[in-house]
Design a protein around this motif. Structure first.
Motif, PDB file in Angstrom:
ATOM      1  N   SER A 169       0.873  -1.182   0.000  1.00  0.00           N
ATOM      2  CA  SER A 169       0.000   0.000   0.000  1.00  0.00           C
ATOM      3  C   SER A 169       0.899   1.218   0.000  1.00  0.00           C
ATOM      4  O   SER A 169       1.978   1.197   0.606  1.00  0.00           O
ATOM      5  N   HIS A 170       0.448   2.271  -0.677  1.00  0.00           N
ATOM      6  CA  HIS A 170       1.356   3.393  -0.960  1.00  0.00           C
ATOM      7  C   HIS A 170       0.552   4.671  -1.128  1.00  0.00           C
ATOM      8  O   HIS A 170      -0.485   4.683  -1.805  1.00  0.00           O
ATOM      9  N   ALA A 171       1.025   5.757  -0.541  1.00  0.00           N
ATOM     10  CA  ALA A 171       0.384   7.060  -0.722  1.00  0.00           C
ATOM     11  C   ALA A 171       0.421   7.445  -2.193  1.00  0.00           C
ATOM     12  O   ALA A 171       1.472   7.401  -2.834  1.00  0.00           O
ATOM     13  N   ALA A 172      -0.734   7.827  -2.734  1.00  0.00           N
ATOM     14  CA  ALA A 172      -0.866   8.087  -4.161  1.00  0.00           C
ATOM     15  C   ALA A 172      -1.055   9.575  -4.431  1.00  0.00           C
ATOM     16  O   ALA A 172      -1.825  10.247  -3.744  1.00  0.00           O
ATOM     17  N   ALA A 173      -0.353  10.052  -5.443  1.00  0.00           N
ATOM     18  CA  ALA A 173      -0.447  11.469  -5.817  1.00  0.00           C
ATOM     19  C   ALA A 173      -1.868  11.844  -6.205  1.00  0.00           C
ATOM     20  O   ALA A 173      -2.296  12.988  -6.011  1.00  0.00           O
ATOM     21  N   ALA A 202       1.001   4.860 -11.860  1.00  0.00           N
ATOM     22  CA  ALA A 202       1.952   4.164 -12.728  1.00  0.00           C
ATOM     23  C   ALA A 202       3.262   3.898 -12.009  1.00  0.00           C
ATOM     24  O   ALA A 202       3.877   2.831 -12.181  1.00  0.00           O
ATOM     25  N   GLU A 203       3.713   4.846 -11.193  1.00  0.00           N
ATOM     26  CA  GLU A 203       4.966   4.662 -10.455  1.00  0.00           C
ATOM     27  C   GLU A 203       4.827   3.566  -9.401  1.00  0.00           C
ATOM     28  O   GLU A 203       5.762   2.792  -9.162  1.00  0.00           O
ATOM     29  N   ILE A 204       3.666   3.470  -8.776  1.00  0.00           N
ATOM     30  CA  ILE A 204       3.440   2.420  -7.783  1.00  0.00           C
ATOM     31  C   ILE A 204       3.378   1.059  -8.464  1.00  0.00           C
ATOM     32  O   ILE A 204       3.916   0.076  -7.953  1.00  0.00           O
ATOM     33  N   GLU A 205       2.764   0.991  -9.627  1.00  0.00           N
ATOM     34  CA  GLU A 205       2.706  -0.273 -10.362  1.00  0.00           C
ATOM     35  C   GLU A 205       4.103  -0.807 -10.664  1.00  0.00           C
ATOM     36  O   GLU A 205       4.309  -2.020 -10.744  1.00  0.00           O
ATOM     37  N   GLY A 206       5.084   0.105 -10.811  1.00  0.00           N
ATOM     38  CA  GLY A 206       6.443  -0.310 -11.117  1.00  0.00           C
ATOM     39  C   GLY A 206       7.070  -1.196 -10.054  1.00  0.00           C
ATOM     40  O   GLY A 206       7.988  -1.971 -10.354  1.00  0.00           O
ATOM     41  N   PHE A 207       6.569  -1.121  -8.821  1.00  0.00           N
ATOM     42  CA  PHE A 207       7.117  -1.959  -7.753  1.00  0.00           C
ATOM     43  C   PHE A 207       6.754  -3.435  -7.936  1.00  0.00           C
ATOM     44  O   PHE A 207       7.372  -4.302  -7.312  1.00  0.00           O
ATOM     45  N   PHE A 208       5.756  -3.719  -8.766  1.00  0.00           N
ATOM     46  CA  PHE A 208       5.304  -5.092  -8.961  1.00  0.00           C
ATOM     47  C   PHE A 208       5.892  -5.727 -10.220  1.00  0.00           C
ATOM     48  O   PHE A 208       5.461  -6.810 -10.624  1.00  0.00           O
ATOM     49  N   ASP A 209       6.865  -5.101 -10.830  1.00  0.00           N
ATOM     50  CA  ASP A 209       7.411  -5.565 -12.094  1.00  0.00           C
ATOM     51  C   ASP A 209       7.820  -7.039 -12.018  1.00  0.00           C
ATOM     52  O   ASP A 209       8.559  -7.452 -11.118  1.00  0.00           O
ATOM     53  N   GLY A 210       7.327  -7.838 -12.980  1.00  0.00           N
ATOM     54  CA  GLY A 210       7.659  -9.256 -13.025  1.00  0.00           C
ATOM     55  C   GLY A 210       6.736 -10.144 -12.223  1.00  0.00           C
ATOM     56  O   GLY A 210       6.823 -11.371 -12.323  1.00  0.00           O
ATOM     57  N   TYR A 211       5.864  -9.568 -11.426  1.00  0.00           N
ATOM     58  CA  TYR A 211       4.872 -10.321 -10.656  1.00  0.00           C
ATOM     59  C   TYR A 211       3.497 -10.132 -11.295  1.00  0.00           C
ATOM     60  O   TYR A 211       3.253  -9.135 -11.980  1.00  0.00           O
ATOM     61  N   ASP A 212       2.597 -11.069 -11.070  1.00  0.00           N
ATOM     62  CA  ASP A 212       1.241 -10.996 -11.602  1.00  0.00           C
ATOM     63  C   ASP A 212       0.310 -10.381 -10.566  1.00  0.00           C
ATOM     64  O   ASP A 212       0.147 -10.940  -9.460  1.00  0.00           O
ATOM     65  N   ASP A 215      -6.505 -10.074  -8.624  1.00  0.00           N
ATOM     66  CA  ASP A 215      -7.732  -9.271  -8.598  1.00  0.00           C
ATOM     67  C   ASP A 215      -7.938  -8.675  -7.209  1.00  0.00           C
ATOM     68  O   ASP A 215      -7.649  -9.334  -6.205  1.00  0.00           O
ATOM     69  N   PRO A 216      -8.375  -7.424  -7.105  1.00  0.00           N
ATOM     70  CA  PRO A 216      -8.873  -6.550  -8.169  1.00  0.00           C
ATOM     71  C   PRO A 216      -7.811  -5.607  -8.760  1.00  0.00           C
ATOM     72  O   PRO A 216      -8.161  -4.549  -9.279  1.00  0.00           O
ATOM     73  N   GLY A 217      -6.542  -5.948  -8.673  1.00  0.00           N
ATOM     74  CA  GLY A 217      -5.488  -5.092  -9.202  1.00  0.00           C
ATOM     75  C   GLY A 217      -5.086  -4.003  -8.228  1.00  0.00           C
ATOM     76  O   GLY A 217      -5.274  -4.126  -7.019  1.00  0.00           O
ATOM     77  N   LEU A 218      -4.552  -2.911  -8.774  1.00  0.00           N
ATOM     78  CA  LEU A 218      -4.133  -1.771  -7.952  1.00  0.00           C
ATOM     79  C   LEU A 218      -5.317  -0.835  -7.786  1.00  0.00           C
ATOM     80  O   LEU A 218      -5.747  -0.178  -8.745  1.00  0.00           O
ATOM     81  N   VAL A 219      -5.847  -0.774  -6.577  1.00  0.00           N
ATOM     82  CA  VAL A 219      -7.062  -0.010  -6.296  1.00  0.00           C
ATOM     83  C   VAL A 219      -6.871   0.791  -5.023  1.00  0.00           C
ATOM     84  O   VAL A 219      -5.885   0.622  -4.296  1.00  0.00           O
ATOM     85  N   TRP A 220      -7.825   1.665  -4.730  1.00  0.00           N
ATOM     86  CA  TRP A 220      -7.782   2.365  -3.442  1.00  0.00           C
ATOM     87  C   TRP A 220      -7.838   1.344  -2.322  1.00  0.00           C
ATOM     88  O   TRP A 220      -8.543   0.331  -2.416  1.00  0.00           O
TER      89      TRP A 220
END
Length: 250
Positions: A169-173, A202-212, A215-220
């Motif tokens: 979990s990460h603070a989002a702009a 998009a920057e937070i999604e980068g932390f998951f690179d190479g992993y699947d 569901d439900p993906g990256l959400v609040w």
């Protein structure tokens, strides 16, 4: 400070004073903390459903009521947990709480040096890194600059066995105003968490690179799995944290 937001008793006067300054900058920070703790619980339970029985919680603070070892060991008493924190005082308190639990421990280490975490004797004695591990970086990475955060997470992702999980979990702009972000950051700069960055989706999604992503993906954070959406009504973005769980492909 996090324990104070959650209404716990494992905090000091200095923590409470700093936390109240953050409350002035972000009035719903207690609601944010509660939603974040609900995500932690949901993420651990889901990884347990997938067969994960080991957890590495980095930036854990003090493992007070409702933390990882309680959640995991209630499902499987054989589950193993290692807490990691940079704050020596938090680690000492954690070790006191975990006294007598031979399947959970706490170590003092810095996420900026992931190789030291992975090589730590107590971690090696508690976790089997040849088997899947649930890596938990919950409300942690926004305290680190890009030059520290991305390489550290990449090294940890690579080191874990296939089938491992990654919860962030990460603070989002997109969910926090710059004025509130700067005011809160100023408080943390004066405490034990200097540096860091509020990042975009998009920057937070980068932390998951190479992993699947699962569901439900990256959400609040309040929208990750059922059970907490009603707590924040029609504006989950006001909780300011994005969250996701991913799995390393087999």
């Amino acid at each position: 400070m996090y324990d104070y937001y959650l209404g716990g008793s494992h905090n000091f006067a200095a923590d409470r004073q700093a936390a109240e300054q953050v409350v002035k900058a972000i009035p719903n920070v207690r609601q944010i903390a509660a939603a974040n703790r609900a995500f932690l619980r949901n993420a651990v339970l889901h990884l347990l459903d997938l067969g994960v029985r080991q957890f590495l919680d980095i930036g854990s603070g003090i493992p007070t009521v409702g933390n990882v070892h309680e959640i995991a060991q209630a499902v499987d008493p054989q589950a193993r947990v290692v807490y990691v924190d940079i704050d020596q005082v938090a680690v000492i308190h954690a070790q006191h709480i975990l006294a007598g639990n031979d399947r959970a421990t706490a170590v003092a280490a810095n996420l900026r040096h992931p190789e030291a975490i992975l090589a730590h004797r107590m971690l090696r004695e508690t976790l089997d890194l040849t088997q899947p591990v649930g890596l938990l970086l919950v409300s942690m990475l926004h305290f680190l600059a890009d030059t520290d955060a991305y390489p550290a997470v990449a090294q940890l992702r690579q080191a874990l066995a296939a089938g491992s999980g990654l919860a962030i979990s990460h603070a989002a702009a997109e969910g926090i105003t710059r004025q509130n972000s700067d005011a809160a950051a100023e408080v943390y700069q004066r405490s034990t968490a200097p540096g860091g960055a509020v990042r975009t989706r998009a920057e937070i999604e980068g932390f998951f690179d190479g992993y699947d992503l699962l569901d439900p993906g990256l959400v609040w954070v309040s929208q990750w799995r059922a059970g907490t959406i009603a707590d924040v009504g029609e504006h989950p973005e006001h909780i300011t944290l994005l969250a996701a769980v991913a799995r390393k492909p087999r």
